[in-house]
Design a protein around this motif. Structure first.
Motif, PDB file in Angstrom:
ATOM      1  N   VAL A  95       6.558  44.842   9.676  1.00 16.89           N
ATOM      2  CA  VAL A  95       5.889  44.421   8.449  1.00 16.89           C
ATOM      3  C   VAL A  95       5.343  43.002   8.560  1.00 16.89           C
ATOM      4  O   VAL A  95       4.186  42.727   8.218  1.00 16.89           O
ATOM      5  N   LEU A  96       6.159  42.094   9.058  1.00 24.98           N
ATOM      6  CA  LEU A  96       5.699  40.718   9.197  1.00 24.98           C
ATOM      7  C   LEU A  96       4.591  40.613  10.227  1.00 24.98           C
ATOM      8  O   LEU A  96       3.644  39.836  10.056  1.00 24.98           O
ATOM      9  N   GLY A  97       4.683  41.388  11.303  1.00 23.17           N
ATOM     10  CA  GLY A  97       3.633  41.343  12.314  1.00 23.17           C
ATOM     11  C   GLY A  97       2.296  41.820  11.771  1.00 23.17           C
ATOM     12  O   GLY A  97       1.261  41.171  11.977  1.00 23.17           O
ATOM     13  N   ALA A  98       2.299  42.945  11.083  1.00 21.13           N
ATOM     14  CA  ALA A  98       1.052  43.462  10.520  1.00 21.13           C
ATOM     15  C   ALA A  98       0.493  42.538   9.453  1.00 21.13           C
ATOM     16  O   ALA A  98      -0.717  42.268   9.398  1.00 21.13           O
TER      17      ALA A  98
ATOM     18  N   VAL B 233       2.984  39.816  -1.459  1.00 23.27           N
ATOM     19  CA  VAL B 233       2.166  39.860  -0.246  1.00 23.27           C
ATOM     20  C   VAL B 233       0.702  39.593  -0.572  1.00 23.27           C
ATOM     21  O   VAL B 233       0.010  38.852   0.146  1.00 23.27           O
ATOM     22  N   LEU B 234       0.211  40.174  -1.654  1.00 19.20           N
ATOM     23  CA  LEU B 234      -1.197  40.025  -2.019  1.00 19.20           C
ATOM     24  C   LEU B 234      -1.532  38.586  -2.398  1.00 19.20           C
ATOM     25  O   LEU B 234      -2.524  38.015  -1.921  1.00 19.20           O
ATOM     26  N   VAL B 235      -0.727  37.986  -3.248  1.00 18.88           N
ATOM     27  CA  VAL B 235      -0.988  36.605  -3.674  1.00 18.88           C
ATOM     28  C   VAL B 235      -0.894  35.644  -2.485  1.00 18.88           C
ATOM     29  O   VAL B 235      -1.693  34.720  -2.340  1.00 18.88           O
ATOM     30  N   GLY B 236       0.083  35.876  -1.614  1.00 19.24           N
ATOM     31  CA  GLY B 236       0.207  35.037  -0.430  1.00 19.24           C
ATOM     32  C   GLY B 236      -1.022  35.123   0.464  1.00 19.24           C
ATOM     33  O   GLY B 236      -1.494  34.113   0.998  1.00 19.24           O
ATOM     34  N   GLY B 237      -1.555  36.332   0.643  1.00 18.65           N
ATOM     35  CA  GLY B 237      -2.762  36.498   1.448  1.00 18.65           C
ATOM     36  C   GLY B 237      -3.964  35.818   0.827  1.00 18.65           C
ATOM     37  O   GLY B 237      -4.768  35.182   1.530  1.00 18.65           O
ATOM     38  N   TRP B 238      -4.121  35.946  -0.482  1.00 19.50           N
ATOM     39  CA  TRP B 238      -5.221  35.262  -1.170  1.00 19.50           C
ATOM     40  C   TRP B 238      -5.136  33.748  -1.005  1.00 19.50           C
ATOM     41  O   TRP B 238      -6.146  33.081  -0.776  1.00 19.50           O
ATOM     42  N   MET B 239      -3.932  33.221  -1.133  1.00 17.64           N
ATOM     43  CA  MET B 239      -3.752  31.777  -0.987  1.00 17.64           C
ATOM     44  C   MET B 239      -4.118  31.313   0.419  1.00 17.64           C
ATOM     45  O   MET B 239      -4.768  30.278   0.599  1.00 17.64           O
ATOM     46  N   ALA B 240      -3.721  32.079   1.422  1.00 20.36           N
ATOM     47  CA  ALA B 240      -4.032  31.708   2.804  1.00 20.36           C
ATOM     48  C   ALA B 240      -5.534  31.751   3.066  1.00 20.36           C
ATOM     49  O   ALA B 240      -6.103  30.813   3.651  1.00 20.36           O
ATOM     50  N   MET B 241      -6.196  32.812   2.623  1.00 23.88           N
ATOM     51  CA  MET B 241      -7.643  32.918   2.845  1.00 23.88           C
ATOM     52  C   MET B 241      -8.407  31.870   2.065  1.00 23.88           C
ATOM     53  O   MET B 241      -9.346  31.242   2.586  1.00 23.88           O
ATOM     54  N   GLY B 242      -8.008  31.648   0.828  1.00 25.65           N
ATOM     55  CA  GLY B 242      -8.699  30.652   0.008  1.00 25.65           C
ATOM     56  C   GLY B 242      -8.514  29.242   0.535  1.00 25.65           C
ATOM     57  O   GLY B 242      -9.477  28.441   0.568  1.00 25.65           O
ATOM     58  N   THR B 243      -7.307  28.913   0.964  1.00 21.78           N
ATOM     59  CA  THR B 243      -7.046  27.576   1.496  1.00 21.78           C
ATOM     60  C   THR B 243      -7.826  27.338   2.784  1.00 21.78           C
ATOM     61  O   THR B 243      -8.423  26.262   2.976  1.00 21.78           O
ATOM     62  N   THR B 244      -7.830  28.319   3.668  1.00 18.44           N
ATOM     63  CA  THR B 244      -8.571  28.171   4.930  1.00 18.44           C
ATOM     64  C   THR B 244     -10.063  28.036   4.683  1.00 18.44           C
ATOM     65  O   THR B 244     -10.728  27.184   5.294  1.00 18.44           O
TER      66      THR B 244
ATOM     67  N   LEU C 200      -3.295  44.489   2.258  1.00 20.80           N
ATOM     68  CA  LEU C 200      -2.093  43.733   1.888  1.00 20.80           C
ATOM     69  C   LEU C 200      -1.230  44.514   0.904  1.00 20.80           C
ATOM     70  O   LEU C 200       0.007  44.518   1.003  1.00 20.80           O
ATOM     71  N   VAL C 201      -1.878  45.171  -0.057  1.00 18.88           N
ATOM     72  CA  VAL C 201      -1.129  45.988  -1.012  1.00 18.88           C
ATOM     73  C   VAL C 201      -0.437  47.148  -0.292  1.00 18.88           C
ATOM     74  O   VAL C 201       0.730  47.469  -0.562  1.00 18.88           O
ATOM     75  N   VAL C 202      -1.146  47.773   0.638  1.00 19.94           N
ATOM     76  CA  VAL C 202      -0.562  48.888   1.394  1.00 19.94           C
ATOM     77  C   VAL C 202       0.640  48.410   2.203  1.00 19.94           C
ATOM     78  O   VAL C 202       1.697  49.066   2.220  1.00 19.94           O
ATOM     79  N   PHE C 203       0.496  47.257   2.862  1.00 19.51           N
ATOM     80  CA  PHE C 203       1.619  46.725   3.635  1.00 19.51           C
ATOM     81  C   PHE C 203       2.799  46.386   2.726  1.00 19.51           C
ATOM     82  O   PHE C 203       3.959  46.592   3.089  1.00 19.51           O
ATOM     83  N   GLY C 204       2.501  45.850   1.554  1.00 10.21           N
ATOM     84  CA  GLY C 204       3.574  45.529   0.620  1.00 10.21           C
ATOM     85  C   GLY C 204       4.316  46.767   0.146  1.00 10.21           C
ATOM     86  O   GLY C 204       5.546  46.776   0.071  1.00 10.21           O
ATOM     87  N   VAL C 205       3.572  47.820  -0.161  1.00  5.86           N
ATOM     88  CA  VAL C 205       4.192  49.074  -0.594  1.00  5.86           C
ATOM     89  C   VAL C 205       4.997  49.696   0.535  1.00  5.86           C
ATOM     90  O   VAL C 205       6.123  50.181   0.334  1.00  5.86           O
ATOM     91  N   ALA C 206       4.436  49.678   1.751  1.00  4.64           N
ATOM     92  CA  ALA C 206       5.150  50.251   2.897  1.00  4.64           C
ATOM     93  C   ALA C 206       6.450  49.506   3.155  1.00  4.64           C
ATOM     94  O   ALA C 206       7.502  50.123   3.394  1.00  4.64           O
TER      95      ALA C 206
ATOM     96  N   MET D 138       8.560  47.947  -5.436  1.00  5.63           N
ATOM     97  CA  MET D 138       7.211  47.986  -4.871  1.00  5.63           C
ATOM     98  C   MET D 138       6.269  46.975  -5.524  1.00  5.63           C
ATOM     99  O   MET D 138       5.454  46.351  -4.852  1.00  5.63           O
ATOM    100  N   VAL D 139       6.361  46.826  -6.841  1.00 11.24           N
ATOM    101  CA  VAL D 139       5.430  45.951  -7.545  1.00 11.24           C
ATOM    102  C   VAL D 139       5.617  44.505  -7.103  1.00 11.24           C
ATOM    103  O   VAL D 139       4.651  43.798  -6.771  1.00 11.24           O
ATOM    104  N   LYS D 140       6.857  44.056  -7.063  1.00 11.28           N
ATOM    105  CA  LYS D 140       7.128  42.678  -6.660  1.00 11.28           C
ATOM    106  C   LYS D 140       6.727  42.436  -5.209  1.00 11.28           C
ATOM    107  O   LYS D 140       6.135  41.406  -4.876  1.00 11.28           O
ATOM    108  N   SER D 141       7.054  43.381  -4.363  1.00 10.87           N
ATOM    109  CA  SER D 141       6.730  43.228  -2.948  1.00 10.87           C
ATOM    110  C   SER D 141       5.222  43.172  -2.730  1.00 10.87           C
ATOM    111  O   SER D 141       4.714  42.307  -2.002  1.00 10.87           O
ATOM    112  N   SER D 142       4.490  44.078  -3.363  1.00 13.59           N
ATOM    113  CA  SER D 142       3.033  44.110  -3.198  1.00 13.59           C
ATOM    114  C   SER D 142       2.383  42.867  -3.773  1.00 13.59           C
ATOM    115  O   SER D 142       1.472  42.287  -3.163  1.00 13.59           O
ATOM    116  N   ALA D 143       2.825  42.446  -4.940  1.00 17.07           N
ATOM    117  CA  ALA D 143       2.248  41.257  -5.567  1.00 17.07           C
ATOM    118  C   ALA D 143       2.497  40.011  -4.733  1.00 17.07           C
ATOM    119  O   ALA D 143       1.615  39.163  -4.562  1.00 17.07           O
TER     120      ALA D 143
END
Length: 223
Positions: free
Chosen positions: A50-53, A197-208, A175-181, A190-195
């Protein structure tokens, strides 16, 4: 199950007559025990997969967004993304190999101490030792699978703004799929995990994207 009791009743001639009363347990249904999965046993490979993907997806998508903030050429974006895929997969494999091998050494040292004390079960302990090569390959493969998602999303789109929008959209869905998986495999909400992962990905892309654009604009760098 039946149980019997003996009850003595007095008769008219003062002779005790034994009477056996049988008690039976009726309508007693035992539900079969449900074997619960031991999710803790999945910890090692689940963490690596999960962390690798997730790292592969977020890292490469963020790199592509950063380059897209200062460069509109699709070839440059793809080259940077591919370089990020290869470098990240190698880094994850080496890091996982070193980490798991260190854990293996610690467990072997503990087994030797227990063996000297005569309390070691060598056959059972050998089966429980972590495999650093397997963990490294799983981590690298998972990273590559996650990283290839934004690359495929952007590979055939020429328009700059459309390409960035597609990368963000596809990365968000993945990201949502990875969070659910991860939640299903790990037995977490599932909701907490997906949220998360999704918010973390948005923050990384937006910051970069923001920092790369800021550096490229303020210092007048030519790309």
């Amino acid at each position: 199950m039946a149980a019997s009791q003996s009850l003595k009743l007095p008769s008219l001639n003062n002779v005790e007559i034994p009477v056996h009363i049988i008690h039976t347990e009726e309508n007693q249904i035992q539900e079969p025990a449900v074997d619960e999965l031991d999710y803790s046993q999945r910890g090692q490979w689940l963490r690596a997969a999960v962390l690798g993907a997730n790292d592969g997806l977020v890292s490469v998508a963020s790199l592509m967004m950063g380059v897209s903030s200062v460069k509109e050429d699709v070839k440059a974006v793809i080259v940077v993304g591919f370089a990020g895929l290869v470098a990240g997969a190698c880094s994850m494999a080496i890091g996982e190999f070193v980490s798991v091998y260190t854990q293996r050494d610690v467990e072997i040292a503990q087994m030797k101490r227990e063996k000297r004390k005569g309390s070691s079960k060598s056959d059972e302990n050998d089966e429980k030792l972590p495999n650093p090569v397997q963990a490294a390959l799983a981590s690298a493969l998972a990273f590559a699978i996650g990283a290839v998602v934004p690359l495929l999303a952007a590979a055939f789109i020429r328009q700059h703004k459309v390409r960035m929008a597609v990368v963000v959209a596809v990365a968000s869905v993945a990201l949502v799929v990875f969070g659910v998986a991860g939640a299903l495999l790990g037995g977490t909400p599932m909701v907490k995990s997906s949220a998360r992962v999704l918010v973390g990905g948005w923050m990384a892309m937006g910051t970069t994207f923001g920092l790369t654009k800021l550096i490229g604009s303020d210092h007048g760098m030519q790309f």
